[in-house]
Design an enzyme around this catalytic site. Structure first.
Site, PDB file in Angstrom:
ATOM      1  N   LYS A  24     -17.503  35.785   7.288  1.00  0.00           N
ATOM      2  CA  LYS A  24     -18.929  35.504   7.476  1.00  0.00           C
ATOM      3  C   LYS A  24     -19.656  36.755   7.966  1.00  0.00           C
ATOM      4  CE  LYS A  24     -19.006  31.144   8.871  1.00  0.00           C
ATOM      5  NZ  LYS A  24     -18.637  30.337  10.036  1.00  0.00           N
ATOM      6  N   ARG A  95     -21.420  31.699  16.094  1.00  0.00           N
ATOM      7  CA  ARG A  95     -20.480  31.078  15.145  1.00  0.00           C
ATOM      8  C   ARG A  95     -19.148  31.816  15.169  1.00  0.00           C
ATOM      9  NH1 ARG A  95     -25.341  30.972  12.077  1.00  0.00           N
ATOM     10  NH2 ARG A  95     -25.712  28.903  11.223  1.00  0.00           N
ATOM     11  N   GLY A 104     -11.268  23.939  11.691  1.00  0.00           N
ATOM     12  CA  GLY A 104     -10.490  23.805  12.924  1.00  0.00           C
ATOM     13  C   GLY A 104     -10.900  24.796  13.984  1.00  0.00           C
ATOM     14  N   MET A 106     -14.123  26.968  16.067  1.00  0.00           N
ATOM     15  CA  MET A 106     -15.263  26.433  16.786  1.00  0.00           C
ATOM     16  C   MET A 106     -16.486  26.159  15.914  1.00  0.00           C
ATOM     17  SD  MET A 106     -17.114  27.834  20.119  1.00  0.00           S
ATOM     18  CE  MET A 106     -18.471  28.398  19.149  1.00  0.00           C
ATOM     19  N   ARG A 341     -24.765  32.359  -1.271  1.00  0.00           N
ATOM     20  CA  ARG A 341     -23.425  32.222  -1.852  1.00  0.00           C
ATOM     21  C   ARG A 341     -23.590  31.982  -3.351  1.00  0.00           C
ATOM     22  NH1 ARG A 341     -22.713  26.452   1.129  1.00  0.00           N
ATOM     23  NH2 ARG A 341     -24.525  25.558   0.208  1.00  0.00           N
ATOM     24  N   HIS A 457     -26.413  16.853  -0.667  1.00  0.00           N
ATOM     25  CA  HIS A 457     -24.959  16.929  -0.831  1.00  0.00           C
ATOM     26  C   HIS A 457     -24.518  16.272  -2.137  1.00  0.00           C
ATOM     27  CE1 HIS A 457     -20.870  15.226  -0.223  1.00  0.00           C
ATOM     28  NE2 HIS A 457     -20.637  16.468   0.205  1.00  0.00           N
ATOM     29  N   ARG A 563       0.316  14.709 -37.071  1.00  0.00           N
ATOM     30  CA  ARG A 563       1.385  13.701 -36.917  1.00  0.00           C
ATOM     31  C   ARG A 563       1.239  12.694 -38.058  1.00  0.00           C
ATOM     32  NH1 ARG A 563      -0.212  14.400 -31.086  1.00  0.00           N
ATOM     33  NH2 ARG A 563       1.677  14.567 -29.815  1.00  0.00           N
ATOM     34  N   ARG A 619       3.727  17.637 -39.658  1.00  0.00           N
ATOM     35  CA  ARG A 619       5.040  17.270 -39.134  1.00  0.00           C
ATOM     36  C   ARG A 619       5.569  16.056 -39.884  1.00  0.00           C
ATOM     37  NH1 ARG A 619       5.579  15.267 -33.061  1.00  0.00           N
ATOM     38  NH2 ARG A 619       4.750  13.341 -33.946  1.00  0.00           N
ATOM     39  N   GLU A 796      11.850  20.767 -29.133  1.00  0.00           N
ATOM     40  CA  GLU A 796      11.567  19.680 -28.184  1.00  0.00           C
ATOM     41  C   GLU A 796      12.803  19.269 -27.409  1.00  0.00           C
ATOM     42  OE1 GLU A 796       8.748  16.657 -30.260  1.00  0.00           O
ATOM     43  OE2 GLU A 796      10.172  17.351 -31.752  1.00  0.00           O
ATOM     44  N   SER A 815       7.290  25.423 -32.948  1.00  0.00           N
ATOM     45  CA  SER A 815       6.203  24.906 -32.122  1.00  0.00           C
ATOM     46  C   SER A 815       6.818  24.087 -30.991  1.00  0.00           C
ATOM     47  CB  SER A 815       5.292  24.042 -32.981  1.00  0.00           C
ATOM     48  OG  SER A 815       4.275  23.509 -32.175  1.00  0.00           O
ATOM     49  N   GLY A 817       7.166  21.351 -28.597  1.00  0.00           N
ATOM     50  CA  GLY A 817       6.662  20.003 -28.312  1.00  0.00           C
ATOM     51  C   GLY A 817       6.961  19.766 -26.848  1.00  0.00           C
ATOM     52  N   THR A 818       6.057  20.213 -26.000  1.00  0.00           N
ATOM     53  CA  THR A 818       6.377  20.203 -24.564  1.00  0.00           C
ATOM     54  C   THR A 818       6.347  18.809 -23.957  1.00  0.00           C
ATOM     55  OG1 THR A 818       4.105  20.942 -24.279  1.00  0.00           O
ATOM     56  CG2 THR A 818       5.830  22.585 -23.970  1.00  0.00           C
ATOM     57  N   ASN A 819       5.820  17.828 -24.689  1.00  0.00           N
ATOM     58  CA  ASN A 819       5.915  16.452 -24.164  1.00  0.00           C
ATOM     59  C   ASN A 819       7.391  16.060 -24.118  1.00  0.00           C
ATOM     60  OD1 ASN A 819       3.133  16.482 -24.338  1.00  0.00           O
ATOM     61  ND2 ASN A 819       3.116  15.429 -26.325  1.00  0.00           N
ATOM     62  N   ASP A 820       8.050  16.236 -25.253  1.00  0.00           N
ATOM     63  CA  ASP A 820       9.471  15.894 -25.294  1.00  0.00           C
ATOM     64  C   ASP A 820      10.325  16.917 -24.546  1.00  0.00           C
ATOM     65  OD1 ASP A 820       9.991  13.422 -26.667  1.00  0.00           O
ATOM     66  OD2 ASP A 820       9.020  14.345 -28.401  1.00  0.00           O
ATOM     67  N   CYS A 883       2.401  22.542 -29.048  1.00  0.00           N
ATOM     68  CA  CYS A 883       1.529  21.459 -29.502  1.00  0.00           C
ATOM     69  C   CYS A 883       1.647  20.218 -28.626  1.00  0.00           C
ATOM     70  CB  CYS A 883       1.791  21.133 -30.966  1.00  0.00           C
ATOM     71  SG  CYS A 883       3.455  20.539 -31.264  1.00  0.00           S
ATOM     72  N   TYR A 903       0.109  30.989 -30.877  1.00  0.00           N
ATOM     73  CA  TYR A 903      -1.011  30.043 -30.837  1.00  0.00           C
ATOM     74  C   TYR A 903      -0.738  28.897 -29.889  1.00  0.00           C
ATOM     75  CZ  TYR A 903       1.689  26.805 -33.775  1.00  0.00           C
ATOM     76  OH  TYR A 903       2.648  25.950 -34.248  1.00  0.00           O
TER      77      TYR A 903
HETATM   78  C1  PEP Z   1       5.721  16.829 -28.112  1.00  0.00           C
HETATM   79  O1  PEP Z   1       6.796  16.271 -27.928  1.00  0.00           O
HETATM   80  O2  PEP Z   1       5.217  17.629 -27.322  1.00  0.00           O
HETATM   81  C2  PEP Z   1       4.926  16.527 -29.323  1.00  0.00           C
HETATM   82  C3  PEP Z   1       3.852  17.211 -29.612  1.00  0.00           C
HETATM   83  O3  PEP Z   1       5.342  15.479 -30.067  1.00  0.00           O
HETATM   84  P1  PEP Z   1       5.072  13.939 -29.726  1.00  0.00           P
HETATM   85  O4  PEP Z   1       4.180  13.904 -28.533  1.00  0.00           O
HETATM   86  O5  PEP Z   1       4.434  13.366 -30.942  1.00  0.00           O
HETATM   87  O6  PEP Z   1       6.424  13.451 -29.488  1.00  0.00           O
HETATM   88 MG    MG Z   2       7.668  15.232 -29.590  1.00  0.00          MG
END
Ligand code: PEP
Ligand code: MG
Length: 931
Positions: A24, A95, A104, A106, A341, A457, A563, A619, A796, A815, A817-820, A883, A903
């Protein structure tokens, strides 16, 4: 050598030395040194604090009080007022302020220097007796509690008694006499608790206050906070004390106070925006006691000061190169800037100001890109009220944060949270909001307040979060206790639905339909700049031609995941898909696949046409095929029902005979009708409809049972299906390649990318690839043209990561497939974890985030990095993308850029966010640390 220098004026403090002056303090020095009219003041350094805490003897370090006295004398000189002078008192604020802002420590003490004599001087200066005594009673309480350690409760009890005595509910209703009584009561309390009178000597007040600030550094809350957030001595060591001259906006009609933004934080318009009140103090604005005027009115009311305010706006922006949110006070015609600010704005305003500032030469394109948090762009995708909707406005408040929302009324933040947890959409309705209502903001679709301006606020917080907000809607009378609000004679209770429009300030009863927002022109400009910088391409996950249109609109550079199963779910296709699954022989299955082929081919062609030469990754079928069939329990129930029906029909056929036996007279009366019914039923039975239906359903049930798996997500799906039923994949491959050939024949250009899901070994890929090669030959022969294509795989499962080097021998692209892959890495079921144990994991801090939402960079990310490295060893040019849901999240995108992926692919509305994040990832690549 003289005593150490502990005290620094705002003119001489080193802006960069936050460790010595606190955040400050350094800021106040910065503001002063760039010529902002900051009320004069000084800082007592963190070094003084550390010396104080380290010494054995009591009292301030030697020499410090002398330096404070000299600094106060300087202030007296510069302001022409006297510290303790009865006629013309100098008052100061005190202050705390460490290098890192920290709750916490003064609280601020205002109006230090008031005593029984100077309070009279303040009355003379402000011509406002009530104000002076109000300031004095506040000083005694604040000083008493924070500097002398007297529990607030004692002060509150005294104050409550006074309120009861004068039969008022709110502080503002108390008159001068009552406030004088409060001063007396508070002073008596101080004497009783400390055995000393409330210090009348202003320098003694200051000395005690400084010591209290120093001590607060080792207060329990401050220590705990530092431990919790790992604030090391390196980051902040000791607190500074900021002493600043008080200025008063309530010294008559040539005084005033206000808050302003250098540009409009709702629209980004390059004009001073804010509110002020004449002859008022800052607190009046914040508390919403009087309704402020818009700052443009000041142009007429005080033209000279408006000009100064305009100059201040330019000075602020030229220096900070960000939109500023600042507080100002005018004391007897002199303008002061008390605080500045970076302004919190909504996304539209952030974008517009960024583009404008680049055009004005104030910032570079890169800086424009870096100043916007990508997730903010989500706000631009907020719906607005359908202009065609016919609705009557119930009330109108201030348009405090744009966007429209409908929901059930709730009157408390906690209630908003609990209702939202049950999946309900709520609107938080309050007289005004406070910082501890923040969880209610998160849980609500929108916020409606009956008091407060556009800088209240509620307005500021809602804007920064992109939540619609209508503030200061005075036509609403809220009874918090009774949980009801009365608007124009209409009583609304908790649970009643309203709609608010934060762009117009209108409030409506019930739900008003909304429409999708338009893409703002400025965003397109910004995203084009971003695309020029990014290395990562941004693709979209889109499964239908409509999805592809959307992706294109948001600027996707291709489709990273189509898909195909989503195309099977349409009403005219699902029965064919089901027949195909139920088929007992390959030939029979082929018959249904032949019926599906034209649908798929048409869809692909339409998608290729929309994407117009941009890459499209298709796919092959992924989910377990029982997902296309009805559920087992449902089928069993239907079959039982049909059987019951059959028994009923049989029973009804015997009805005439039974009736004849029981009551011949009645039978005679209805004989004709009964005969008609009996004939009808006989006819129905003759058609064997029920039997046919039951047989069909039983066949499906049998198949459903046969296909049922304990762990379907780890079972017969993806490439495993393609291997057991190659004819399904072959149909899809043919549909893709024929669609491409037809499109090329029509003059289009493209190379479709065929992607295989759930692969864990190269041999699986080889199997599918052989079919692709064969089909490709057939299609090229059939069409007599070249049909370029690419072949690749999803990654995946963990084994695919470990075998990336081999897989890349065949895969031209991969690619993630980070969900799986997240499911596989954690062994957490993606179906169940999120509503079973993950919330507790997050609550207990076992996991910081939900890994299905925020990419687990340390685990899943590590696997991805290894995969990229090994795949590139085999095939250096291999295209690598992501993806899964994570592909649209800025942190994951930064990581993907770091490991040099090609990508990211995400849902269409997240494409703009991903484009901006990809550019930021490039611009900040030097700072990235992958641990
Ligand atoms: C994944 O597994 O990340 C994916 C893109 O495939 P799905 O969600 O269709 O299993
Ligand atoms: Mg998948």
């Amino acid at each position: 050598m003289g005593p150490k220098k502990y005290v620094f004026t705002f003119e001489e403090g080193d802006v960069k030395d936050k460790k010595l002056l606190g955040g400050k303090g350094a800021n106040l020095c910065g503001m002063t040194q760039i010529g902002l009219p900051v009320p004069p003041g000084f800082i007592i350094s963190t070094e003084a604090c550390l010396t104080y805490l380290g010494q054995k003897k009591r009292g301030l370090p030697p020499g410090l009080m002398d330096q404070i006295r000299a600094a106060m004398a300087d202030l007296e000189n510069r302001t022409g007022k006297g510290f303790g002078a009865p006629d013309n008192p100098l008052l100061v604020s005190v202050r705390s302020g460490a290098a890192i802002s920290m709750p916490g420590m003064m609280d601020t003490i205002l109006n230090l220097g008031l005593n029984d004599e100077t309070v009279k001087g303040l009355i003379k200066m402000t011509q406002n007796e009530r104000f002076a005594y109000d300031a004095y009673r506040r000083l005694i309480q604040l000083f008493g509690s924070v500097a002398l350690g007297i529990d607030d409760e004692y002060f509150d009890n005294i104050f409550d008694d006074i309120k009861e005595k004068y039969k008022v509910k709110n502080d503002v209703e108390l008159d001068t006499k009552a406030l004088m009584e409060a001063c007396q009561g508070f002073s008596d309390l101080v004497k009783q608790k400390t055995k000393q009178p409330f210090p009348q000597d202003p320098l003694a007040q200051l000395e005690i206050a400084v010591e209290a600030v120093f001590k607060s550094w080792m207060g329990r809350r401050a220590v705990d906070y530092r431990r919790e957030f790992n604030i090391t001595q390196d980051m902040a060591n000791g607190t500074a004390v900021n002493v600043m001259t008080m200025v008063f906006g309530n010294m008559g009609n040539d005084s005033g106070t206000g808050v302003a933004f250098t540009r409009n934080p709702g629209t980004g318009e390059n004009r001073l925006y804010g509110e002020y009140m004449i002859n008022a103090q800052g607190e009046d604005v914040v508390a919403g006691i009087r309704t402020p005027k818009t700052v443009t009115k000041l142009r007429r009311e005080m033209p000279g000061l408006y000009k100064e305010l305009e100059e201040l706006r330019h000075t602020l922006e030229n220096h900070y190169r960000e939109v500023q949110d600042f507080e100002f006070t005018i004391e007897k015609g002199k303008l002061y800037c008390l605080q500045t600010r970076n302004g919190k704005m909504n996304a539209a305003a952030f974008i517009k100001t960024s583009i404008d500032m680049v055009n004005e030469g104030l910032i570079s394109e890169k800086e424009a890109i870096l100043r916007i948090q990508p997730d903010m762009l989500a706000q631009l995708l907020h719906p607005r009220l359908d202009p065609k909707a016919k609705t009557a406005v119930l009330a109108q408040g201030l348009p405090a944060s744009p966007g429209a929302a409908s929901g059930k009324i709730v009157f408390e933040a906690d209630r908003a949270e609990s209702k939202a947890k049950l999946g309900e959409k709520v609107i938080l309705v309050r007289e005004e909001t406070k910082p501890d209502d923040i969880h209610g903001f998160f849980a609500s679709q929108g916020i409606l307040t009956s008091r407060g301006g556009k800088t209240s606020h509620a307005a500021v917080v809602a804007r920064s979060m992109g939540r619609p907000c209508v503030s200061g809607c005075e036509a609403i009378h809220i009874n918090q206790q009774a949980k009801e609000a009365i608007i124009s004679g209409l009583t609304l209770r908790e649970g009643d639905v309203i709609t608010i429009d934060g762009s117009t300030g209108n409030v409506y009863k019930g739900t008003v339909p909304t429409v999708e927002p338009e893409f703002v022109e400025d965003l397109l400009v910004l995203l084009e700049w971003a695309d020029d910088i990014s290395e990562l391409k941004v693709m979209a996950n889109a499964d239908t031609p409509e999805g592809a249109e959307k992706a294109k609109k948001y600027g996707a550079m291709g489709i990273g995941l189509c898909r195909t199963e989503r195309m099977f779910n349409q009403p005219e296709r699902l029965p064919i898909v089901q027949d195909m699954i139920l088929a007992e022989t390959t030939e029979e299955r082929q018959k249904y696949l032949d019926q599906l082929l034209p649908f798929q081919r048409e869809d692909f062609k339409e998608i290729f046409r929309v994407m117009d030469g941009l890459p499209v990754t298709v796919r092959l079928l992924d989910p377990p095929i029982h997902e296309f069939l009805p559920r087992e329990e449902e089928l069993s129930r239907e079959i039982t029902h049909l059987r019951d029906l059959r028994i009923t029909v049989d029973g009804m056929a015997n009805l005439p005979d039974t009736l004849k036996l029981l009551d011949p007279e009645l039978h005679n009366k209805y004989a004709a009708n009964l005969e008609t019914i009996t004939h009808g039923l006989e006819e129905l039975k003759g058609k064997h409809l029920a039997e046919a239906l039951i047989t069909n359903k039983e066949a499906i049930l049998q198949k459903v049972r046969a296909l049922s798996e304990t762990n379907p997500m780890l079972g017969h799906r993806g490439v495993r299906l393609g291997i057991t039923y190659p004819e399904i994949y072959t149909m899809q491959i043919r549909a893709i390649l024929e669609a491409a050939a037809e499109y090329i024949n029509e003059g289009g250009r493209l190379a479709p990318e065929i992607m295989v899901p759930q692969v864990c070994t190269l041999q699986e890929l080889v199997f599918v690839h052989n079919h692709v090669v064969q089909m490709h030959k057939d299609v090229e022969k059939k069409f007599g043209i070249k049909v370029p294509y690419k072949f690749g795989t999803m990654v995946e499962v963990v084994r695919a990561c470990m075998r990336a080097g081999r897989i890349a021998e065949l895969a031209e692209f991969i690619s993630f497939g980070t969900n799986d892959l997240t499911q596989a890495t954690f062994s957490f079921s993606r179906e169940d974890a999120e509503n079973k144990f993950l919330p507790l994991y997050n609550e207990r801090g076992i996991l910081q985030h939900n890994p299905f939402e925020i990419l687990d960079i340390k685990g899943v990310g590590r696997l991805m990095a290894i995969t990229v490295e090994w795949a590139r060893k085999t095939r250096p040019e291999v295209k690598v993308g992501i993806c899964g849901e994570h592909g649209g999240h800025p942190d994951a995108i930064r990581f993907c850029h770091h490991i040099e992926m090609s990508y990211v692919s995400c849902s269409p509305p997240r494409v703009p966010i991903a484009r901006l994040a990809a550019a930021q990832a490039k611009l900040k690549e030097g700072e990235y640390e992958f641990v």
